[in-house]
Design a protein around this motif. Structure first.
Motif, PDB file in Angstrom:
ATOM      1  N   LYS A   1       0.434   1.886  -9.633  1.00 53.66           N
ATOM      2  CA  LYS A   1       1.068   3.174  -9.349  1.00 53.66           C
ATOM      3  C   LYS A   1       0.448   4.311 -10.154  1.00 53.66           C
ATOM      4  CE  LYS A   1       4.093   3.227  -6.993  1.00 53.66           C
ATOM      5  NZ  LYS A   1       5.502   3.070  -7.263  1.00 53.66           N
TER       6      LYS A   1
ATOM      7  N   ILE B   1      -1.473   7.691  -8.568  1.00 54.07           N
ATOM      8  CA  ILE B   1      -1.106   9.080  -8.852  1.00 54.07           C
ATOM      9  C   ILE B   1      -2.314   9.840  -9.392  1.00 54.07           C
ATOM     10  CG2 ILE B   1       0.310  10.536 -10.357  1.00 54.07           C
ATOM     11  CD1 ILE B   1       2.477   8.359 -10.193  1.00 54.07           C
TER      12      ILE B   1
ATOM     13  N   GLN C   1       0.403  15.782  -7.170  1.00 51.32           N
ATOM     14  CA  GLN C   1       1.338  14.679  -7.355  1.00 51.32           C
ATOM     15  C   GLN C   1       2.539  15.152  -8.164  1.00 51.32           C
ATOM     16  OE1 GLN C   1       0.634  11.268  -6.015  1.00 51.32           O
ATOM     17  NE2 GLN C   1      -0.441  12.885  -4.913  1.00 51.32           N
ATOM     18  N   ASN C   2       3.719  14.800  -7.670  1.00 50.27           N
ATOM     19  CA  ASN C   2       4.927  15.064  -8.431  1.00 50.27           C
ATOM     20  C   ASN C   2       4.822  14.318  -9.752  1.00 50.27           C
ATOM     21  OD1 ASN C   2       7.592  15.003  -9.462  1.00 50.27           O
ATOM     22  ND2 ASN C   2       8.416  15.260  -7.404  1.00 50.27           N
TER      23      ASN C   2
ATOM     24  N   ALA D   1       7.148  10.839  -9.985  1.00 52.65           N
ATOM     25  CA  ALA D   1       7.154   9.988  -8.803  1.00 52.65           C
ATOM     26  C   ALA D   1       7.859   8.669  -9.120  1.00 52.65           C
ATOM     27  CB  ALA D   1       5.724   9.721  -8.345  1.00 52.65           C
TER      28      ALA D   1
ATOM     29  N   ALA E   1      11.176   7.013 -13.186  1.00 52.76           N
ATOM     30  CA  ALA E   1       9.986   7.589 -12.552  1.00 52.76           C
ATOM     31  C   ALA E   1       8.799   7.414 -13.489  1.00 52.76           C
ATOM     32  CB  ALA E   1      10.211   9.063 -12.250  1.00 52.76           C
TER      33      ALA E   1
ATOM     34  N   THR F   1       5.263   9.257 -14.976  1.00 56.79           N
ATOM     35  CA  THR F   1       4.459  10.459 -15.134  1.00 56.79           C
ATOM     36  C   THR F   1       3.129  10.056 -15.763  1.00 56.79           C
ATOM     37  OG1 THR F   1       4.349  12.676 -16.088  1.00 56.79           O
ATOM     38  CG2 THR F   1       5.505  11.004 -17.377  1.00 56.79           C
TER      39      THR F   1
END
Length: 569
Positions: A325, A329, A340-341, A344, A522, A524
């Motif tokens: 992941k 990102i 990208q948030n 996420a 999430a 980061t």
């Protein structure tokens, strides 16, 4: 230049429109604007200044890094087209009664490792020599190290060229004209010329009061606001032909400086905002789907792919992103300029739920060695304690949660019912008043030792932990280790937790409270591809303490793996 093209820009736009070269729709929109300028009677198109700078770079500048160190800096067509677009369009400036360069402001966005920093560095060096006498150039970025990359690129190219080095010098403050061995010379390239090239970071004080002709801000995606660039832009205000570059890839800072600039840039491209002196030159994909479905489209955000950037490198990164992941990102943002948030979702429902998880209890762990993890969080919030065991190549974990009584009254009706259920099941311990009683956390660990003979090798705790509680735990015989919730300490264990969950190597009884925390967590990612857990965006009331304690346990496990494996055998 190949006939019949009148400029590198004309050739590039033709090849892009014919499909010979693939570019994204947003760059095509810029081409439409440039086409209109070519037919505007108030605008002149004269590529002489552009060609002069292109010739300077190709004849005077040399690469300084492997695998091209020492070789001439031969520009790609897309780079020549960019230089031409920047320098060839002229407008008549009434205030000073002369024709000047149209574009004063540049946004150059391209995937990483496509040569943007050497290109702008080469352009700055070309401007230093080809521009007016006394020109002052400033290299800037969010931090001093990044600003130094462009400055060092400029200096390395200067040093690689005997003719450039002969008329310039470098000291701790910058690059200047004049050779110490030829102090009596009076030409443009002598001590008489007071021009210079310097570097500065957004964090450097006293940025105001400068008077520069060219400012280049590198990697602006890391900036939270415009405080680092506005003093530089203001310093250009006295020049007849100021030039301000912003070169960057996409990043991870939500609502940061680049986000605002990209909104405005797209408004310019869509003809919703009139900024006639802004050159928006951005290499972007038209969708995320095409990244996964057709690798031929990767050149839209990577125009140097195959010549500057290796296909094999990007293929490897894309393949890794399918299962990691954090890599996904990072790659989408940095290689494909897809924003990208920075919050996420970390795990999917399938990854969280262990299909092979056979229910177990603490009796199964009697007499075993364990690693502990604690996230005390802030005193008025949820806290979690966890024990991690290793058995048969798999990891087993149990946890206990703690909450102040007053916190329950702040929950929504839906959440309150869930919390009451966890309290009844004994999964959550309530403290009187407004604060967690950390003595209850100590009692939980002591109970595991006394009731089940469990021995703790290490217990990791986070930065919110109370000093007095740590001392209480140490007095009780526990070996405590600090695990700061920061990029470096959290990144590696977070990656391993994700991999172990995906491989069904973590058994936690599919506990609803642990699952609740994992679902809320999430991910980061920073510019070093390090990762950290944070709350899912828009769910600030959700708790991730259980996931954090699991990561803290894994940090202590990684740091003490050999001893833990030996004692768990």
């Amino acid at each position: 230049m190949n006939a019949p093209w009148s400029s590198w820009l004309h050739e590039y736009m033709h090849k892009c429109r014919s499909g010979e070269i693939l570019v994204g729709q947003e760059l095509m929109q810029m081409f439409d604007i440039l086409d209109e300028l070519l037919h505007d009677p108030d605008i002149r198109f004269d590529p002489e200044d552009a060609n002069k700078r292109i010739k300077f770079i190709e004849e005077k500048c040399r690469h300084f890094e492997a695998p091209y160190a020492g070789k001439p800096f031969k520009l790609e067509l897309f780079q020549k087209a960019f230089v031409t677009a920047l320098h060839a369009f002229k407008m008549f400036e009434e205030e000073i009664s002369k024709w000047v360069r149209l574009f004063q402001d540049v946004l150059f966005l391209v995937g990483r490792k496509n040569g943007k920093t050497p290109l702008i560095g080469g352009l700055n060096l070309a401007e230093f020599f080809c521009g007016p006498e006394g020109i002052k150039i400033l290299c800037s970025s969010n931090d001093y190290e990044q600003a130094a990359l462009m400055f060092d690129a400029i200096n390395a190219m200067r040093e690689e060229s005997p003719s450039l080095e002969k008329v310039t010098r470098k000291n701790l403050t910058g690059i200047y004209f004049g050779n110490p061995k030829r102090r009596t010379k009076k030409s443009k390239f002598s001590y008489r010329n007071k021009g210079h090239i310097k570097k500065i970071s957004a964090k450097t004080g006293a940025k105001e009061g400068r008077n520069i002709a060219v400012g280049a801000a590198d990697e602006v995606h890391e900036m939270k606001d415009n405080s680092g660039v506005m003093p530089i832009r203001q310093s250009l205000s006295t020049q007849d032909e100021p030039l301000y570059y912003e070169l960057t890839t996409e990043g991870f800072t939500n609502d940061g400086y680049l986000d605002g600039r990209m909104v405005e840039a797209r408004q310019v491209l869509n003809r919703e905002l009139h900024r006639p002196r802004w050159l928006v030159w951005i290499y972007t994909q038209d969708s995320e789907q095409e990244v996964w479905q057709d690798e031929r489209t990767w050149v839209k955000s990577n125009p140097g792919l195959g010549t500057i950037k290796k296909w094999s490198f990007l293929r490897t990164m894309v393949e890794e992103s399918k299962t990691n992941k954090a890599t996904r990102i990072f790659v989408l943002a940095k290689d494909f300029n897809i924003k990208q948030n920075n919050a996420a979702a970390w795990l999917t429902a399938d990854e969280i739920t262990n299909q092979d998880d056979v229910p177990f209890d603490l009796e199964k762990m009697r007499g075993r060695i364990a690693i502990g993890g604690v996230d005390l969080s802030k005193s008025g919030d949820l806290a979690c304690a966890r024990a991690l065991f290793l058995m048969g190549g798999k990891k087993y974990t149990v946890s206990q949660y703690f909450i102040p009584e007053s916190k329950l009254s702040q929950l929504s009706k839906e959440d309150l019912e869930k919390y009451k259920s966890w309290i009844r099941e004994g999964r959550m311990t309530v403290s009187d008043g407004n604060e967690n009683d950390f003595r209850l956390v100590t009692q939980w660990f002591v109970k595991l030792v006394k009731s089940y003979g469990i021995r703790f090798l290490k217990i990791g705790y986070d930065k919110w932990s109370a000093i007095y509680w740590v001392k209480e735990m140490e007095d009780a015989g526990f070996d405590m280790v600090r695990v700061a919730q920061d990029w470096a300490p959290m990144s590696e264990p977070m990656k391993l937790v994700e991999a172990d969950l995906r491989s069904n190597l973590i058994y936690y009884n599919n506990d609803n409270l642990d699952k609740f925390c994992l679902e809320n967590t999430a991910i980061t990612v920073n510019s070093k591809m390090e990762q950290m857990p944070i709350k899912v965006q828009g769910k600030d009331d959700r708790k991730i303490d259980g996931a954090v304690t699991l990561i803290i346990c894994y940090r202590a496990y990684i740091d003490n793996r050999s001893d833990f494996v030996r004692l768990s055998a």
